[in-house]
Design a protein around this motif. Structure first.
Motif, mmCIF file in Angstrom:
data_model
loop_
_atom_site.group_PDB
_atom_site.id
_atom_site.type_symbol
_atom_site.label_atom_id
_atom_site.label_comp_id
_atom_site.label_asym_id
_atom_site.label_seq_id
_atom_site.Cartn_x
_atom_site.Cartn_y
_atom_site.Cartn_z
ATOM 1 N N ALA A 1 21.522 -35.246 18.544
ATOM 2 C CA ALA A 1 22.688 -36.078 18.486
ATOM 3 C C ALA A 1 23.957 -35.446 17.926
ATOM 4 O O ALA A 1 25.012 -35.145 18.384
ATOM 5 N N VAL A 2 23.539 -34.775 16.572
ATOM 6 C CA VAL A 2 24.489 -34.022 16.063
ATOM 7 C C VAL A 2 25.040 -32.670 16.597
ATOM 8 O O VAL A 2 26.075 -32.414 16.566
ATOM 9 N N SER A 3 23.916 -32.244 17.508
ATOM 10 C CA SER A 3 24.377 -31.002 18.296
ATOM 11 C C SER A 3 25.112 -31.306 19.141
ATOM 12 O O SER A 3 26.019 -30.668 19.790
ATOM 13 N N LEU A 4 24.829 -32.326 19.923
ATOM 14 C CA LEU A 4 25.830 -32.799 21.081
ATOM 15 C C LEU A 4 27.122 -33.064 20.737
ATOM 16 O O LEU A 4 27.952 -32.692 21.318
ATOM 17 N N LEU A 5 27.202 -33.754 19.610
ATOM 18 C CA LEU A 5 28.585 -34.156 19.239
ATOM 19 C C LEU A 5 29.284 -33.104 18.642
ATOM 20 O O LEU A 5 30.573 -32.934 19.025
ATOM 21 N N SER A 6 28.747 -32.176 18.088
ATOM 22 C CA SER A 6 29.503 -31.042 17.521
ATOM 23 C C SER A 6 29.822 -30.230 18.734
ATOM 24 O O SER A 6 30.816 -29.572 18.756
ATOM 25 N N ASP B 1 18.675 -24.849 11.574
ATOM 26 C CA ASP B 1 18.470 -23.857 12.556
ATOM 27 C C ASP B 1 18.625 -24.933 13.835
ATOM 28 O O ASP B 1 19.132 -24.051 14.909
ATOM 29 N N ASN B 2 17.790 -25.771 13.862
ATOM 30 C CA ASN B 2 17.908 -26.524 15.003
ATOM 31 C C ASN B 2 19.194 -26.853 15.641
ATOM 32 O O ASN B 2 19.356 -26.646 16.816
ATOM 33 N N ILE B 3 20.218 -27.276 14.767
ATOM 34 C CA ILE B 3 21.435 -27.657 15.266
ATOM 35 C C ILE B 3 22.030 -26.233 16.175
ATOM 36 O O ILE B 3 22.733 -26.733 17.136
ATOM 37 N N SER B 4 21.940 -25.271 15.326
ATOM 38 C CA SER B 4 22.681 -24.013 15.877
ATOM 39 C C SER B 4 21.825 -23.803 17.320
ATOM 40 O O SER B 4 22.687 -23.222 18.359
ATOM 41 N N VAL B 5 20.503 -23.601 17.325
ATOM 42 C CA VAL B 5 19.802 -23.477 18.565
ATOM 43 C C VAL B 5 20.057 -24.543 19.706
ATOM 44 O O VAL B 5 20.326 -24.080 20.783
ATOM 45 N N TYR B 6 20.273 -25.755 19.325
ATOM 46 C CA TYR B 6 20.312 -26.646 20.229
ATOM 47 C C TYR B 6 21.765 -26.701 20.929
ATOM 48 O O TYR B 6 22.072 -26.976 22.277
ATOM 49 N N MET B 7 22.862 -26.383 19.990
ATOM 50 C CA MET B 7 24.121 -26.322 20.541
ATOM 51 C C MET B 7 24.136 -25.444 21.456
ATOM 52 O O MET B 7 24.831 -25.442 22.573
ATOM 53 N N ALA B 8 23.450 -24.058 21.326
ATOM 54 C CA ALA B 8 23.691 -22.880 22.007
ATOM 55 C C ALA B 8 22.991 -23.102 23.218
ATOM 56 O O ALA B 8 23.534 -22.864 24.527
ATOM 57 N N LEU B 9 21.792 -23.989 23.223
ATOM 58 C CA LEU B 9 21.000 -24.165 24.606
ATOM 59 C C LEU B 9 21.753 -25.131 25.397
ATOM 60 O O LEU B 9 21.665 -25.156 26.540
ATOM 61 N N LEU B 10 22.463 -26.379 24.760
ATOM 62 C CA LEU B 10 22.833 -27.365 25.616
ATOM 63 C C LEU B 10 24.258 -26.988 25.942
ATOM 64 O O LEU B 10 24.918 -27.834 26.831
#
Length: 242
Positions: free
Chosen positions: A55-60, A129-138
């Motif tokens: 959720a933080v990855s998507l919102l960011s 690290d999850n957030i940075s990777v997920y942001m790049a992926l999504l």
């Protein structure tokens, strides 16, 4: 390769690469010698933690929320607290540790969410690290790929929990894991927390540094107090006539 297959492969690769350490931590939580948290609480906490990271990855990514890394880094206090607690149990010895765990279980029965939030907090703290990777992926996902990736993340979270539980139930691993939890798990957890704090550059943000140091001070003071009580109890026990 079809869009579906590509999304499945991307999700599997990203999840696996960022959650290998989580598998190891889950094995500690699922250890048969551990009475708290319960297995179902570990599963709920892991799903909650992964959900927050996504959720933080998507919102960011959408620009609606931008959490500074230092703020996320404060979550490193969770594993440090858990490690200090386990260290205190190790000092207390098997009997006292068992009693302490029974008391913890009793307190959790009054507020079951505490254990779930504890596991979730550790998952989040270990997920910068999850957030940075997920942001790049999504970032480049259309609606279809986004749905597939999110579904795969949910599926893989369950697979991770099942795999960690199975490994702890394997007879050949039970005793080594028990020794690991007693001797090395507290150090590992505190090390993870310290790395999270350092990697987030907490000291570069004075207000956050004060909060982190104050919390660490309270934790260490509590640990010293427990150690003194243990030593006092041990002295009385040895001095009493047999």
């Amino acid at each position: 390769m079809s869009a579906f297959g590509q999304a499945v492969m991307e999700a599997t690769t990203a999840f696996s690469a960022t959650n290998i350490d989580d598998l190891f931590i889950l094995m500690v939580f699922f250890n048969p010698s551990t009475t708290t948290p319960k297995p179902w609480q570990v599963v709920c906490g892991q799903f909650l933690g992964i959900s927050v990271l996504v959720a933080v990855s998507l919102l960011s990514l959408l620009g609606r929320l931008a959490l500074p890394p230092a703020v996320i880094g404060l979550l490193g206090l969770f594993p440090i607290s858990l490690g200090l607690s386990q260290l205190a149990e190790t000092w207390a010895g098997p009997a006292d540790a068992s009693e302490a765990k029974d008391q913890a279980a009793a307190s959790l029965s009054e507020g079951l969410g505490a254990a779930i939030l504890g596991v979730a907090g550790l998952t989040i703290a270990n997920g910068s690290d999850n957030i940075s990777v997920y942001m790049a992926l999504l970032g480049n996902c259309d609606s279809f790929r986004l749905q597939v990736i999110l579904a795969m993340f949910a599926l893989l979270t369950g697979v991770w929990c099942l795999l960690a539980w199975w490994l702890t139930q394997t007879a050949a691993l039970a005793e080594p894991l028990r020794r690991f939890q007693r001797d090395l798990a507290p150090i590992l957890l505190m090390g993870i927390g310290a790395l999270v704090l350092v990697d987030s550059h907490i000291l570069a943000h004075p207000p956050l540094a004060v909060v982190a140091l104050a919390c660490l001070g309270v934790m260490v003071t509590s640990l010293i107090h427990q150690l003194r009580e243990f030593l006092a109890g041990r002295s009385l026990s040895e001095a009493s006539p047999r």
